[in-house]
Design a protein around this motif. Structure first.
Motif, PDB file in Angstrom:
ATOM      1  N   ALA A  51       0.829  -1.205   0.000  1.00 18.07           N
ATOM      2  CA  ALA A  51       0.000   0.000   0.000  1.00 18.07           C
ATOM      3  C   ALA A  51       0.862   1.253   0.000  1.00 18.07           C
ATOM      4  O   ALA A  51       0.557   2.242  -0.689  1.00 18.07           O
ATOM      5  N   LEU A  52       1.959   1.220   0.780  1.00 13.36           N
ATOM      6  CA  LEU A  52       2.844   2.385   0.800  1.00 13.36           C
ATOM      7  C   LEU A  52       3.474   2.623  -0.567  1.00 13.36           C
ATOM      8  O   LEU A  52       3.570   3.756  -1.038  1.00 13.36           O
ATOM      9  N   MET A  53       3.903   1.564  -1.232  1.00 14.42           N
ATOM     10  CA  MET A  53       4.526   1.730  -2.538  1.00 14.42           C
ATOM     11  C   MET A  53       3.528   2.218  -3.575  1.00 14.42           C
ATOM     12  O   MET A  53       3.867   3.017  -4.456  1.00 14.42           O
ATOM     13  N   VAL A  86      16.811  17.865  13.001  1.00 15.73           N
ATOM     14  CA  VAL A  86      15.437  17.459  12.697  1.00 15.73           C
ATOM     15  C   VAL A  86      15.265  16.004  13.099  1.00 15.73           C
ATOM     16  O   VAL A  86      16.241  15.269  13.332  1.00 15.73           O
ATOM     17  N   ALA A  87      13.998  15.594  13.187  1.00 14.50           N
ATOM     18  CA  ALA A  87      13.690  14.177  13.348  1.00 14.50           C
ATOM     19  C   ALA A  87      13.744  13.521  11.976  1.00 14.50           C
ATOM     20  O   ALA A  87      13.138  14.006  11.022  1.00 14.50           O
ATOM     21  N   VAL A  88      14.465  12.419  11.862  1.00 16.12           N
ATOM     22  CA  VAL A  88      14.651  11.784  10.553  1.00 16.12           C
ATOM     23  C   VAL A  88      13.708  10.607  10.357  1.00 16.12           C
ATOM     24  O   VAL A  88      13.809   9.906   9.340  1.00 16.12           O
ATOM     25  N   GLN A  89      12.794  10.372  11.290  1.00 18.11           N
ATOM     26  CA  GLN A  89      11.745   9.386  11.096  1.00 18.11           C
ATOM     27  C   GLN A  89      10.637   9.685  12.086  1.00 18.11           C
ATOM     28  O   GLN A  89      10.813  10.446  13.040  1.00 18.11           O
ATOM     29  N   GLY A  90       9.459   9.124  11.820  1.00 16.27           N
ATOM     30  CA  GLY A  90       8.339   9.360  12.697  1.00 16.27           C
ATOM     31  C   GLY A  90       7.376  10.397  12.142  1.00 16.27           C
ATOM     32  O   GLY A  90       7.519  10.907  11.019  1.00 16.27           O
ATOM     33  N   ALA A  91       6.384  10.751  12.964  1.00 23.47           N
ATOM     34  CA  ALA A  91       5.311  11.638  12.514  1.00 23.47           C
ATOM     35  C   ALA A  91       5.799  13.057  12.267  1.00 23.47           C
ATOM     36  O   ALA A  91       5.242  13.767  11.424  1.00 23.47           O
ATOM     37  N   ASN A  92       6.824  13.525  12.998  1.00 23.01           N
ATOM     38  CA  ASN A  92       7.286  14.907  12.861  1.00 23.01           C
ATOM     39  C   ASN A  92       8.372  15.071  11.811  1.00 23.01           C
ATOM     40  O   ASN A  92       8.840  16.196  11.575  1.00 23.01           O
ATOM     41  N   CYS A  93       8.816  13.999  11.196  1.00 23.18           N
ATOM     42  CA  CYS A  93       9.955  14.070  10.290  1.00 23.18           C
ATOM     43  C   CYS A  93       9.684  15.000   9.115  1.00 23.18           C
ATOM     44  O   CYS A  93      10.461  15.921   8.848  1.00 23.18           O
ATOM     45  N   ALA A  94       8.587  14.784   8.376  1.00 20.79           N
ATOM     46  CA  ALA A  94       8.340  15.548   7.146  1.00 20.79           C
ATOM     47  C   ALA A  94       8.230  17.034   7.429  1.00 20.79           C
ATOM     48  O   ALA A  94       8.832  17.867   6.734  1.00 20.79           O
ATOM     49  N   ALA A  95       7.451  17.395   8.450  1.00 24.40           N
ATOM     50  CA  ALA A  95       7.259  18.819   8.742  1.00 24.40           C
ATOM     51  C   ALA A  95       8.566  19.487   9.151  1.00 24.40           C
ATOM     52  O   ALA A  95       8.869  20.610   8.715  1.00 24.40           O
ATOM     53  N   GLU A  96       9.390  18.822   9.968  1.00 29.51           N
ATOM     54  CA  GLU A  96      10.636  19.428  10.420  1.00 29.51           C
ATOM     55  C   GLU A  96      11.641  19.563   9.277  1.00 29.51           C
ATOM     56  O   GLU A  96      12.348  20.571   9.169  1.00 29.51           O
ATOM     57  N   ILE A 110      22.667  19.887   2.331  1.00 38.20           N
ATOM     58  CA  ILE A 110      22.708  18.423   2.317  1.00 38.20           C
ATOM     59  C   ILE A 110      21.605  17.916   3.240  1.00 38.20           C
ATOM     60  O   ILE A 110      21.581  18.280   4.420  1.00 38.20           O
ATOM     61  N   VAL A 111      20.659  17.135   2.700  1.00 41.85           N
ATOM     62  CA  VAL A 111      19.623  16.479   3.498  1.00 41.85           C
ATOM     63  C   VAL A 111      20.027  15.012   3.601  1.00 41.85           C
ATOM     64  O   VAL A 111      20.064  14.298   2.588  1.00 41.85           O
ATOM     65  N   ALA A 112      20.345  14.561   4.826  1.00 44.97           N
ATOM     66  CA  ALA A 112      20.958  13.243   4.982  1.00 44.97           C
ATOM     67  C   ALA A 112      20.247  12.432   6.056  1.00 44.97           C
ATOM     68  O   ALA A 112      19.692  12.980   7.025  1.00 44.97           O
ATOM     69  N   ARG A 113      20.283  11.127   5.854  1.00 46.19           N
ATOM     70  CA  ARG A 113      19.778  10.162   6.830  1.00 46.19           C
ATOM     71  C   ARG A 113      20.384   8.809   6.507  1.00 46.19           C
ATOM     72  O   ARG A 113      20.666   8.498   5.351  1.00 46.19           O
ATOM     73  N   GLY A 114      20.558   7.962   7.534  1.00 45.34           N
ATOM     74  CA  GLY A 114      21.073   6.621   7.309  1.00 45.34           C
ATOM     75  C   GLY A 114      20.010   5.710   6.725  1.00 45.34           C
ATOM     76  O   GLY A 114      18.874   6.103   6.458  1.00 45.34           O
ATOM     77  N   GLY A 115      20.372   4.469   6.511  1.00 42.98           N
ATOM     78  CA  GLY A 115      19.448   3.516   5.914  1.00 42.98           C
ATOM     79  C   GLY A 115      18.341   3.100   6.873  1.00 42.98           C
ATOM     80  O   GLY A 115      18.364   3.387   8.074  1.00 42.98           O
ATOM     81  N   GLY A 116      17.338   2.407   6.330  1.00 45.73           N
ATOM     82  CA  GLY A 116      16.207   1.952   7.122  1.00 45.73           C
ATOM     83  C   GLY A 116      15.151   1.334   6.244  1.00 45.73           C
ATOM     84  O   GLY A 116      15.295   1.231   5.011  1.00 45.73           O
ATOM     85  N   SER A 117      14.052   0.923   6.872  1.00 49.24           N
ATOM     86  CA  SER A 117      12.944   0.332   6.127  1.00 49.24           C
ATOM     87  C   SER A 117      12.152   1.407   5.407  1.00 49.24           C
ATOM     88  O   SER A 117      12.399   2.614   5.559  1.00 49.24           O
ATOM     89  N   VAL A 118      11.173   0.960   4.622  1.00 47.10           N
ATOM     90  CA  VAL A 118      10.320   1.914   3.895  1.00 47.10           C
ATOM     91  C   VAL A 118       9.583   2.799   4.873  1.00 47.10           C
ATOM     92  O   VAL A 118       9.433   4.016   4.662  1.00 47.10           O
ATOM     93  N   GLU A 119       9.113   2.228   5.987  1.00 45.06           N
ATOM     94  CA  GLU A 119       8.391   3.009   6.977  1.00 45.06           C
ATOM     95  C   GLU A 119       9.306   4.029   7.638  1.00 45.06           C
ATOM     96  O   GLU A 119       8.897   5.172   7.913  1.00 45.06           O
ATOM     97  N   THR A 172      20.690   1.647  -2.396  1.00 50.26           N
ATOM     98  CA  THR A 172      19.499   1.033  -2.992  1.00 50.26           C
ATOM     99  C   THR A 172      18.211   1.709  -2.566  1.00 50.26           C
ATOM    100  O   THR A 172      17.157   1.431  -3.133  1.00 50.26           O
ATOM    101  N   ASP A 173      18.246   2.592  -1.560  1.00 48.20           N
ATOM    102  CA  ASP A 173      17.045   3.273  -1.088  1.00 48.20           C
ATOM    103  C   ASP A 173      16.771   4.486  -1.965  1.00 48.20           C
ATOM    104  O   ASP A 173      17.686   5.261  -2.284  1.00 48.20           O
ATOM    105  N   THR A 174      15.503   4.647  -2.323  1.00 53.81           N
ATOM    106  CA  THR A 174      15.099   5.780  -3.162  1.00 53.81           C
ATOM    107  C   THR A 174      13.862   6.426  -2.553  1.00 53.81           C
ATOM    108  O   THR A 174      12.882   5.733  -2.252  1.00 53.81           O
ATOM    109  N   THR A 175      13.886   7.739  -2.389  1.00 52.39           N
ATOM    110  CA  THR A 175      12.756   8.496  -1.866  1.00 52.39           C
ATOM    111  C   THR A 175      12.415   9.631  -2.831  1.00 52.39           C
ATOM    112  O   THR A 175      13.176   9.928  -3.759  1.00 52.39           O
TER     113      THR A 175
END
Length: 497
Positions: free
Chosen positions: A114-116, A178-188, A212-221, A250-253
């Protein structure tokens, strides 16, 4: 079968509409106090109240759903039409429309599929708007003075970036945590990108030359905050060139598609941001040596060319032989040339002097004298006085004509004034009084009705030959006739102007 009483009614209990609706509501809420429902989001409505109304459906049925304002603000993934979700909540009824609905307390996408699917839908929407076009991407500065980094201040990502920058080419770094995951990530993240762009170049806190907008690897969520539309639009609207380094290679956003440059890792982003200082120094030294060798070789070639040209030139003594001989020849010819020139000038002077005979000069003077006498004759006092007399006569004629015109105009204005006076006398109310009418006044005001006459304390009647006052006892008093008034003084001659 129900028993029928004498009035023809059964023994079935009787409910009001509200009672029946309440019973149904209690039954549904008691039996389905907490449920989880999987389905596809249908119609989605977001009124100004902040609540969200939607439909959950499958291939056979539809359930109305509602998300209250406070719950909708906390959802990490807002519902979108066509999205498959798992909703948690409680069933209830809405008596106003005789329907049941689910009050949703939590909602998550139904798996990575569903996310994809939602990601592909967003990607298609942004691509249609042209945010992914290569023509709008800006080149990165070769050696930025200040680099802004949007990431978590406590993770390994920022340490890797700073370490890599220090090894390659140390630069000033501004970090926006900023928060790099979770509910506040996008807004921050969106606020950080916009905040860096709002800074003033050269100010107390100068605006970066590169982001530079950076974050380490992780799941799709975990990386989903960088797939939000608000982050993609903020990156696309950034006036500062931006490098995205989210996840592993390999991660693409979505931010990777709108950024000016994508780095497979945060460390690679630091390598893209600055060159290697030692390599630049070595390159500069190599270019300096090459420039020195090229200059020396060029000077050598030019010197050899100059020497070759010098061998082809004659000796200085040879160059002066010809001019020295010409000077001697001209020196010998100079006395004869001067004598010839003096003779020619003397002959020319004689010819000119022969044309200036006394008789010719006398005739020219006589002619000029006559021309001066003719001009002087025209400037005698008699001629001037004659022109003065003619001008005075012309002025007298014009004054006489102006006097005649002014007199005729004054006479016409007097006739018009007399006519207007007669017209005023004819149309005035006193002329009407002479025809048998009268004016009644009560307490100083004109009376037009019997009610006004009765209400007045004193009455006065004006006739053509005078006024008659009626007092309380009915006695009449003769007043002074308006004819007896002093006649106005006739206007003096010329008072109409």
């Amino acid at each position: 079968m129900d028993l029928i009483d004498e009035a023809g009614e059964g023994n079935t209990p009787e409910f009001s509409v509200s009672e029946l609706s309440g019973a149904v509501k209690r039954t549904i809420e008691g039996g389905f106090g907490h449920v989880r429902v999987r389905g596809e989001v249908g119609r989605v409505s977001r009124p100004r109240s902040g609540h969200v109304y939607l439909d959950l459906k499958d291939d056979k049925a539809v359930i109305a759903g509602i998300i209250w304002k406070g719950v909708a603000a906390r959802l990490p993934n807002p519902p979108e039409e066509g999205m498959e979700v798992v909703a948690t909540g409680r069933l209830t009824t809405f008596p106003g429309q005789s329907k049941y609905q689910i009050v949703i307390e939590d909602m998550v996408p139904a798996g990575a599929g569903a996310l994809m699917a939602m990601l592909e839908k967003r990607k298609a929407k942004l691509a249609a708007e042209g945010l992914f076009d290569a023509g709008r991407k800006r080149p990165l500065p070769y050696l930025p003075e200040i680099i802004g980094v949007v990431t978590s201040p406590s993770g390994a990502v920022i340490r890797d970036i700073l370490h890599r920058l220090r090894d390659r080419f140390p630069r000033k770094v501004l970090i926006w945590p900023v928060a790099v995951q979770g509910a506040n990530c996008a807004a921050e993240v969106a606020r950080a990108i916009d905040g860096f762009n709002q800074m003033t170049p050269g100010g107390a806190l100068p605006r970066p030359d590169l982001l530079i907008v950076a974050r380490g690897g992780g799941s799709v969520e975990d990386l989903w905050g960088f797939n939000e539309e608000v982050v993609a639009r903020a990156a696309a609207a950034s006036e500062i060139p931006l490098i995205s380094a989210v996840g592993h290679e390999t991660d693409t956003t979505l931010i990777d598609f709108v950024s000016d440059k994508r780095a497979p890792t945060p460390t690679a982003a630091a390598e893209l941001a600055v060159p290697v200082r030692m390599e630049l120094a070595a390159q500069a030294r190599d270019m300096g040596l090459r420039a020195t060798r090229a200059m020396a070789l060029r000077l050598e070639h030019r010197g050899q060319r100059l020497r070759d040209l010098g061998r082809a030139l004659p000796r200085p003594e040879t160059l002066l032989d010809g001019p020295r001989q010409r000077l001697d020849t001209l020196t010998d010819r100079l006395p004869a040339g001067l004598s010839r020139a003096v003779g020619l000038q003397r002959l020319k002077l004689s010819e000119t002097a022969g044309a200036l005979r006394p008789g010719l000069l006398r005739r020219m003077l006589e002619s000029e004298r006559k021309r001066l006498e003719d001009r002087a004759a025209r400037l005698t006092p008699q001629a001037i006085m004659r022109e003065v007399r003619q001008g005075r006569e012309r002025l007298d004629r014009l004054s006489a004509r102006m006097s005649e015109v002014q007199g005729a105009r004054l006479a016409d204005l007097n006739r018009r004034a007399e006519a207007l006076g007669r017209l005023n006398e004819t149309l005035g109310y006193r002329a009407t009084l002479k025809r048998g009418y009268a004016v009644v006044r009560g307490d100083g005001q004109v009376v037009t009705t019997t009610a006004q006459a009765r209400a007045a304390q004193a009455l006065e009647i004006e006739f053509a030959d005078g006024r008659l006052a009626l007092e309380g006892d009915g006695a009449a008093a003769q007043t002074k006739s308006p004819r007896a008034k002093t006649k106005p003084k006739p206007p003096e001659q010329g008072s109409l102007f």
